[in-house]
Design a protein around this motif. Sequence first.
Motif, PDB file in Angstrom:
ATOM      1  N   ALA A  65       2.906   0.156  -6.089  1.00 57.02           N
ATOM      2  CA  ALA A  65       3.898   0.943  -5.365  1.00 57.02           C
ATOM      3  C   ALA A  65       5.076   0.057  -4.989  1.00 57.02           C
ATOM      4  CB  ALA A  65       3.271   1.554  -4.115  1.00 57.02           C
ATOM      5  N   ARG A  66       6.254   0.679  -4.869  1.00 57.05           N
ATOM      6  CA  ARG A  66       7.434  -0.122  -4.521  1.00 57.05           C
ATOM      7  C   ARG A  66       7.302  -0.733  -3.144  1.00 57.05           C
ATOM      8  NH1 ARG A  66      11.516  -0.920  -7.454  1.00 57.05           N
ATOM      9  NH2 ARG A  66      10.947   0.814  -8.808  1.00 57.05           N
ATOM     10  N   GLN A  67       6.648  -0.016  -2.235  1.00 56.47           N
ATOM     11  CA  GLN A  67       6.394  -0.549  -0.901  1.00 56.47           C
ATOM     12  C   GLN A  67       4.901  -0.484  -0.623  1.00 56.47           C
ATOM     13  OE1 GLN A  67       8.771   1.474   2.012  1.00 56.47           O
ATOM     14  NE2 GLN A  67      10.720   0.879   1.073  1.00 56.47           N
ATOM     15  N   GLN A  72       3.531   5.523   0.252  1.00 58.02           N
ATOM     16  CA  GLN A  72       3.933   5.330  -1.145  1.00 58.02           C
ATOM     17  C   GLN A  72       2.730   5.207  -2.062  1.00 58.02           C
ATOM     18  OE1 GLN A  72       7.102   2.913  -2.426  1.00 58.02           O
ATOM     19  NE2 GLN A  72       8.548   4.246  -1.379  1.00 58.02           N
ATOM     20  N   THR A  73       1.644   4.646  -1.551  1.00 58.57           N
ATOM     21  CA  THR A  73       0.426   4.572  -2.366  1.00 58.57           C
ATOM     22  C   THR A  73      -0.069   5.968  -2.717  1.00 58.57           C
ATOM     23  OG1 THR A  73      -0.168   2.491  -1.251  1.00 58.57           O
ATOM     24  CG2 THR A  73      -1.906   3.609  -2.503  1.00 58.57           C
ATOM     25  N   LEU A  75       1.769   8.638  -2.998  1.00 56.74           N
ATOM     26  CA  LEU A  75       2.681   9.200  -3.991  1.00 56.74           C
ATOM     27  C   LEU A  75       2.322   8.719  -5.393  1.00 56.74           C
ATOM     28  CD1 LEU A  75       6.112   8.894  -2.122  1.00 56.74           C
ATOM     29  CD2 LEU A  75       4.787  10.982  -2.540  1.00 56.74           C
ATOM     30  N   VAL A  76       1.951   7.454  -5.513  1.00 57.51           N
ATOM     31  CA  VAL A  76       1.538   6.924  -6.811  1.00 57.51           C
ATOM     32  C   VAL A  76       0.241   7.586  -7.264  1.00 57.51           C
ATOM     33  CG1 VAL A  76       0.784   4.856  -8.045  1.00 57.51           C
ATOM     34  CG2 VAL A  76       2.729   4.729  -6.466  1.00 57.51           C
ATOM     35  N   GLY A  95      -0.550  -1.489  -1.587  1.00 58.30           N
ATOM     36  CA  GLY A  95       0.187  -0.595  -2.474  1.00 58.30           C
ATOM     37  C   GLY A  95      -0.222  -0.697  -3.920  1.00 58.30           C
ATOM     38  N   ALA A 114       6.332   9.330 -10.960  1.00 60.32           N
ATOM     39  CA  ALA A 114       6.310   8.639  -9.663  1.00 60.32           C
ATOM     40  C   ALA A 114       7.709   8.305  -9.168  1.00 60.32           C
ATOM     41  CB  ALA A 114       5.472   7.369  -9.776  1.00 60.32           C
ATOM     42  N   ARG A 116      10.893   6.589  -7.810  1.00 62.71           N
ATOM     43  CA  ARG A 116      11.200   5.383  -7.043  1.00 62.71           C
ATOM     44  C   ARG A 116       9.998   4.837  -6.272  1.00 62.71           C
ATOM     45  NH1 ARG A 116      16.236   3.851  -6.350  1.00 62.71           N
ATOM     46  NH2 ARG A 116      15.804   3.012  -4.264  1.00 62.71           N
ATOM     47  N   SER A 117       8.920   5.601  -6.184  1.00 63.44           N
ATOM     48  CA  SER A 117       7.753   5.111  -5.450  1.00 63.44           C
ATOM     49  C   SER A 117       6.965   4.069  -6.234  1.00 63.44           C
ATOM     50  CB  SER A 117       6.818   6.270  -5.082  1.00 63.44           C
ATOM     51  OG  SER A 117       6.323   6.903  -6.242  1.00 63.44           O
ATOM     52  N   LEU A 118       7.207   3.947  -7.559  1.00 62.14           N
ATOM     53  CA  LEU A 118       6.437   3.034  -8.409  1.00 62.14           C
ATOM     54  C   LEU A 118       7.294   1.841  -8.818  1.00 62.14           C
ATOM     55  CD1 LEU A 118       3.765   2.559 -10.001  1.00 62.14           C
ATOM     56  CD2 LEU A 118       4.825   3.779 -11.909  1.00 62.14           C
TER      57      LEU A 118
END
Length: 494
Positions: A65-67, A72-73, A75-76, A95, A114, A116-118
């Motif tokens: 994940a990006r964060q 965000q995890t 979302l992935v 993440g 995904a 921007r979340s990835l």
Amino acid sequence: MMRTPRLAVTTAGAVAALAAALATGPLGAGGANASPRPDDAALPVSTPVPIATPDGVVSSYLLNARQANPGQTRLVERAVAAVGGTVVQAWPEIGVVVAHASTADFRARVTETAGRSLASVGATRTVPVETPDADEAAAAARRTQQRDVVPDPREGEQWDLQMIKADQAHTITDGSPRVVVGVLDSGIDPDHPDLASQIDVRDSVNCTDAGRPDLSPTGWYPTTSDHGTHVAGTIAAARNGVGIVGVAPGVRLASVKVVDDGGFIYPEYAVCGFMWAGLRGMEVTNNSYYVDPFQFYCEDQPDQAAAKEAVRRAVAWSIGRGVVSAAAAGNSAYDLANKTTDTTSPDDSTPVERVLNADCQDIPTELDGVVTVASLERFPADTLENRLSGFSNRGLGVIDVAAPGSRILSTVVADNGYGLKSGTSMASPHVAGVLALLASTHPTWSPARLVAALRAQADDHPCGTATQGAACVGTAAENSYYGDGVVDALDAVR
């Protein structure tokens, strides 16, 4: 390493440590002695090794994940499910998501879904996932006074303990039972008379079930390899009047099985191992392996970069939780400070000859904060003098310390007996044992302070006689063969 040539911190503090690590991006080489990388523009491009993921076969992936936060995890995870993949394990603390999928375009589709979340996604092996048979998987106080020590029957054969002064350290302390050393390896023999009393069953786990923690009663037992049993004996074989004794016989051991029955340690297994160590509050881990299928993971190769990033995050998070880790430098007589080519990877299918650059790293040993250990042999024979083992990797600014690793007597599975093994795999557990003694003596010290003390206390070793591979460079205080020197167990406890 497994196969030749490789064979009290608060939660807020842990989060801050990980955030700092993520903010700096990929970490440089040098283990606990990391040094800045040259500008990327000056690096040659490493040879691409495309990983095929054909339709109809199950492939394994790590997604970052990006964060590193639960939102965000999730979302992935949703993106994985939306494109037909299966979430095997999620580590929201860092993440990272482990996923399986059987479509060739999974990486492209999950990246698009995904958004921007990835940050990255990569396949973790060049062969399909083998689903294990269910039945097989299920089977699968510090003392500061000087004291008299009664030796175990074969302790006189353990020249390695004398070389690092562990025999002298034992007259002060054997280490504290509150210290747990996670042995990330092939499992520990639960019946061995020198180990049965040392194993913390509650902290033991099997991470080879696709990278998720398997808590079945026997999952952490050894199946096809006694490598982890040998490593465990060097760290903490009991002082019990039987066989041998470990560097820190007063501490406890956790069997964290990261080696599958094929002998592989895939990235998701290593992520699980480091995360488990942090979650269970272990003080030390030993890592006598490199992560398959690549001897070196290159930043400019997407699959390799994503897998490396996931392992890096897990290591950083475990450090934030108070875990200090030692790792074997490798058995290729390779100069890790000057990488050029690799002809051994990928080792789970067909190796290719590839060009390396300075951002290609042996993981976990070259990740920031991990103590990188070179191997020593007795030279001349039958003395306590030593030199670098001919097989040991080396590298100025990469090797942190050295320890005995040639013809080491320790515990084995066969007949609950004892045997000799050689490798940086055998050197690293000596250092893990010394770190356990340090943690016993200084229970409030952070991983960074423990590493600093380990290196400062190491006995300086000049370059001396070259063995094979790259010539020794540097000074007696720090050089490419011995790093800061030979670890000293006696200084660790006084």
